[in-house]
Write an enzyme that holds these catalytic residues in place. Structure first.
Site, PDB file in Angstrom:
ATOM      1  N   HIS A 251      85.563 -12.034 -11.546  1.00  0.00           N
ATOM      2  CA  HIS A 251      86.134 -13.359 -11.255  1.00  0.00           C
ATOM      3  C   HIS A 251      85.223 -14.472 -11.804  1.00  0.00           C
ATOM      4  O   HIS A 251      84.485 -14.247 -12.740  1.00  0.00           O
ATOM      5  CB  HIS A 251      86.412 -13.494  -9.761  1.00  0.00           C
ATOM      6  CG  HIS A 251      87.244 -12.356  -9.249  1.00  0.00           C
ATOM      7  ND1 HIS A 251      88.606 -12.287  -9.407  1.00  0.00           N
ATOM      8  CD2 HIS A 251      86.877 -11.200  -8.604  1.00  0.00           C
ATOM      9  CE1 HIS A 251      89.071 -11.166  -8.883  1.00  0.00           C
ATOM     10  NE2 HIS A 251      88.043 -10.475  -8.393  1.00  0.00           N
TER      11      HIS A 251
ATOM     12  N   GLU B 283      84.189 -14.244  -3.492  1.00  0.00           N
ATOM     13  CA  GLU B 283      83.787 -13.035  -4.211  1.00  0.00           C
ATOM     14  C   GLU B 283      83.004 -13.372  -5.479  1.00  0.00           C
ATOM     15  O   GLU B 283      82.013 -12.721  -5.810  1.00  0.00           O
ATOM     16  CB  GLU B 283      85.020 -12.201  -4.572  1.00  0.00           C
ATOM     17  CG  GLU B 283      84.676 -10.940  -5.345  1.00  0.00           C
ATOM     18  CD  GLU B 283      85.904 -10.132  -5.747  1.00  0.00           C
ATOM     19  OE1 GLU B 283      85.728  -9.064  -6.360  1.00  0.00           O
ATOM     20  OE2 GLU B 283      87.040 -10.581  -5.449  1.00  0.00           O
TER      21      GLU B 283
ATOM     22  N   HIS C 130      82.359  -5.900  -8.150  1.00  0.00           N
ATOM     23  CA  HIS C 130      83.394  -6.593  -7.371  1.00  0.00           C
ATOM     24  C   HIS C 130      83.118  -6.497  -5.873  1.00  0.00           C
ATOM     25  O   HIS C 130      82.279  -5.711  -5.421  1.00  0.00           O
ATOM     26  CB  HIS C 130      84.775  -5.993  -7.673  1.00  0.00           C
ATOM     27  CG  HIS C 130      85.366  -6.464  -8.959  1.00  0.00           C
ATOM     28  ND1 HIS C 130      86.302  -7.473  -9.038  1.00  0.00           N
ATOM     29  CD2 HIS C 130      85.119  -6.077 -10.235  1.00  0.00           C
ATOM     30  CE1 HIS C 130      86.620  -7.682 -10.304  1.00  0.00           C
ATOM     31  NE2 HIS C 130      85.909  -6.842 -11.056  1.00  0.00           N
TER      32      HIS C 130
ATOM     33  N   GLU D 276      83.209  -1.629  -5.875  1.00  0.00           N
ATOM     34  CA  GLU D 276      83.679  -2.559  -4.835  1.00  0.00           C
ATOM     35  C   GLU D 276      82.671  -2.503  -3.688  1.00  0.00           C
ATOM     36  O   GLU D 276      82.645  -1.550  -2.910  1.00  0.00           O
ATOM     37  CB  GLU D 276      85.067  -2.163  -4.347  1.00  0.00           C
ATOM     38  CG  GLU D 276      86.175  -2.332  -5.377  1.00  0.00           C
ATOM     39  CD  GLU D 276      86.697  -3.770  -5.462  1.00  0.00           C
ATOM     40  OE1 GLU D 276      86.094  -4.663  -4.830  1.00  0.00           O
ATOM     41  OE2 GLU D 276      87.708  -3.983  -6.158  1.00  0.00           O
TER      42      GLU D 276
END
Length: 511
Positions: free
Chosen positions: A9, A23, A78, A142
Site C-alpha cells: 500500500h 497498514e 503486509h 501478513e
C-alpha cells in the site's frame, strides 16, 4: 542477493485500518528496518524498494519494476484485517509457485514465527498480483491483524516491528546463505584516569541525581509515581534554560561524586535509564543556574529530550535539548579535544558505536559498520562522525524535521519546517553523503572516487574551511557557536562508555 522489497500500500492507499493504525505505515516501517539490517550486516546484498516513503504505486508498477531490476526474490510485507477475533501471522505463495518459492517461504515462516508473538495461521496460497506477475520466487507475508486488539497493540511497538524485521532478515540470510560483514576492530584508547584526589568531596558542591527532565509537569509527576513504587524518594525541581522551564525529578543529592555515581547506577538498574547527574556548585562555576547536567537527559516518550541541536540549520533535532552541548559524563572528562581534526583514524569499533547509541535508543539502526568502513576510506574519524549523526538525529530517533526514511543522518539541506533536506536511497548512501560533506569541509584535496558523489551540497562548501570539529561552528550549524564542542562532548561519552565496558570485561577475566 538482489531483493525487491515491497511494503504494501502507500500514499493514497492506506491499506487496512484499525485501532488508530494504517497498514501502509506499519509495512513501511518493518520494510525499512529489514532493509537496514540486511545492508548493514550482510555482504553482497542489493535492495530495491517499491517505496521508501508514503507514496502511491500500483501493483503493476511494482512487479514491472521488480522484473526490470532482475531481482532474485520478491518479498511483499503486509498487515491483515478481518473481524475483531481474527488474529495471527500467515504467508502466501502463488498456487503454482516454484519449488524455490516454497523453500524460501518455509524458511520465512519458521523464522518469523520464532519472534513475532503471534498465533500461527499457517502457510497459504493465493492468486495475488505480486505473486503471479513477478518473474522470480515471491512470498507475501501478513504480519498480524490490525483489526485485532492483541495484534494491534504489538504493531504500535517499534521494538515489535524490529523483531518482525529481524525474523525476515534471519530467514533471508538462511535462504540465500548470506555472509555476515566482518571488520577488524581496533582496541580503543581507554579514557584517562582522574587525577589523585579528583573524586574527593569539594566544599559547597552537591552532586544531584536526576531521574529525567521534562517540559511538562504532569510527565514529571508520573515519573515520581514510578520511582516511589520502586522505593526511591523523589521530588520535582524546576530550572530555566534559554527561557524554557524544565521539570527535573531529583532522587538524591551527595557531597561525594563517587556516592552520586553509585546511586545513579542503582536508579538506572531500576529501569530509569534517562537518569543523569547535575553538579550544583552554588553558581561559582558560571554554569547556568549553578548546575550542569552530567549525563544527557534522554527521551523516554514522556516529554524529555536530548541530543538535538537547537542552533543547527542543518540538523534533524527538535531544539528541546536541556543539555545543549555542555560538558557532561558520569566520570571526570578526558582532556579537552577542542581543535581536534576531522581527518584521522577511527578509534571505536562498529559494535562499540552501536552499543552506545542503544543505551539511549534501543531501536536505533546499526550504522556503526558503515561509519567505520566509509570513514576509514575517506580518512575521516568515523566514530566522531557517528557522534555527529547522533547529535543531529537525536540518537536516530528523528524527533525533528528530518524523517527516518530520508536516511539523512547529517541534516544535509534541512533548513526549516518546510525544507526537511536531502533524501538518500539507502542507509549506506546517507552515510556516504555525510562523510563526503565532512570531507569537503576538512580538506581541499580531490574527493576519492570509489563511491559516487551523492552529497548534493558538496560543491557549495568552501573547501578546506573547517579542518577541525570546532571549525564547523557557524558553518554546519548557524549560529552554532558550540556545535563542534557538543559533538566532541558526546564523543567523550562514547569513549568513556567503551572504556568502562572494557574495564568490566577485564575484571571478569581476572576473576
Amino acid at each position: 542477493m538482489k531483493l525487491y522489497l515491497d511494503p504494501g500500500h502507500g500514499g493514497s492507499d492506506p491499506g487496512a485500518q484499525g485501532h488508530g493504525l494504517n497498514e501502509k505505515d506499519i509495512t513501511l516501517d518493518i520494510a525499512l528496518k529489514l532493509r537496514d539490517i540486511l545492508l548493514n550486516e550482510f555482504q553482497n546484498v542489493e535492495i530495491r524498494m517499491s517505496r521508501t516513503g508514503d507514496t502511491t504505486k500500483s501493483l503493476s508498477q511494482r512487479t514491472q519494476e521488480a522484473n526490470a531490476f532482475g531481482a532474485d526474490f520478491y518479498l511483499s510485507i503486509h498487515i491483515n484485517a478481518a473481524g475483531s477475533s481474527a488474529q495471527g501471522y500467515e504467508d502466501y505463495i502463488y498456487p503454482s509457485a516454484s519449488s524455490e518459492s516454497k523453500r524460501i517461504r518455509d524458511i520465512i515462516h519458521a523464522e518469523v514465527m520464532k519472534v513475532n508473538e503471534l498465533k500461527d495461521r499457517g502457510k497459504k496460497q493465493a492468486n495475488f498480483h505480486v505473486l503471479r506477475e513477478s518473474k522470480m520466487p515471491a512470498v507475501l507475508t501478513e504480519n498480524g491483524f490490525i483489526s485485532n486488539a492483541h495484534d494491534a497493540t504489538l504493531m504500535k511497538q517499534s521494538s515489535w516491528r524490529q523483531k518482525v524485521a529481524r525474523g525476515h532478515a534471519n530467514a533471508l540470510a538462511i535462504a540465500f546463505n548470506l555472509k555476515r560483514k566482518t571488520v577488524t576492530t581496533p582496541v580503543p584508547t581507554p579514557a584517562p584516569k582522574p587525577a589523585p584526589g579528583q573524586n574527593q568531596p569539594k566544599p559547597g558542591v552537591l552532586y544531584k541525581v536526576m531521574a529525567g527532565s521534562f517540559k511538562e509537569r504532569k510527565n514529571a509527576d508520573e515519573q515520581i509515581t514510578l520511582l516511589r513504587a520502586k522505593g526511591f524518594d523523589a521530588f520535582v525541581v524546576t530550572t530555566t534554560i534559554s527561557g524554557t522551564i524544565w521539570y527535573r525529578v531529583q532522587v538524591g543529592a551527595f557531597s561525594s561524586r563517587e556516592n552520586a555515581d553509585k546511586h545513579l547506577t542503582l536508579v538506572k538498574k531500576a529501569g530509569f535509564t534517562d537518569s543523569f547527574i547535575v553538579v550544583d556548585d552554588g553558581g561559582s562555576s558560571g554554569n547556568h543556574n549553578g548546575s550542569s547536567p552530567a549525563s544527557p537527559p534522554s527521551s523516554n516518550g514522556s516529554g524529555s529530550s536530548t541530543g538535538s541541536n537547537s542552533g543547527s540549520t542543518g540538523g534533524a533535532g527538535n531544539g528541546q535539548n536541556e543539555n545543549n552541548g555542555e560538558n557532561s559524563g558520569n566520570t571526570p572528562p578526558p582532556p579537552s579535544t577542542q581543535g581536534y581534526s576531522i581527518l584521522g583514524p577511527t578509534i571505536l569499533s562498529p559494535n562499540q558505536m552501536n552499543e552506545f547509541v542503544k543505551t539511549v535508543n534501543p531501536n536505533a539502526p546499526e550504522l556503526g559498520n558503515l561509519y567505520f568502513t566509509i570513514g576509514e576510506y575517506y580518512g575521516i574519524r568515523g566514530d566522531i562522525a557517528f557522534a555527529q549523526a547522533l547529535h543531529e538525529t537525536d540518537y536516530f530517533r528523528f524527533t525533528g524535521i528530518v524523517q527516518p526514511s530520508q536516511n539523512n543522518y547529517a541534516g544535509i539541506g534541512a533548513t526549516g519546517p518546510n525544507r526537511s533536506g536531502a533524501t538518500f536511497q539507502t542507509p549506506e548512501e546517507g552515510v556516504i553523503a555525510h562523510l563526503q560533506h565532512l570531507f569537503a569541509y576538512a580538506t581541499a584535496n580531490p574527493l576519492p572516487n570509489q563511491y559516487p558523489l551523492v552529497d548534493p551540497r558538496f560543491h557549495l562548501v568552501e573547501r578546506g574551511s573547517a579542518p577541525t570539529w570546532t571549525d564547523l561552528n557557524g558553518k554546519w550549524a548557524v549560529p552554532g557557536t558550540t556545535y563542534g564542542q557538543s559533538i566532541l562532548d558526546l564523543y567523550k561519552r562514547m569513549l568513556r562508555f567503551s572504556a568502562e565496558n572494557l574495564e568490566n570485561l577485564q575484571k571478569e577475566i581476572q576473576s
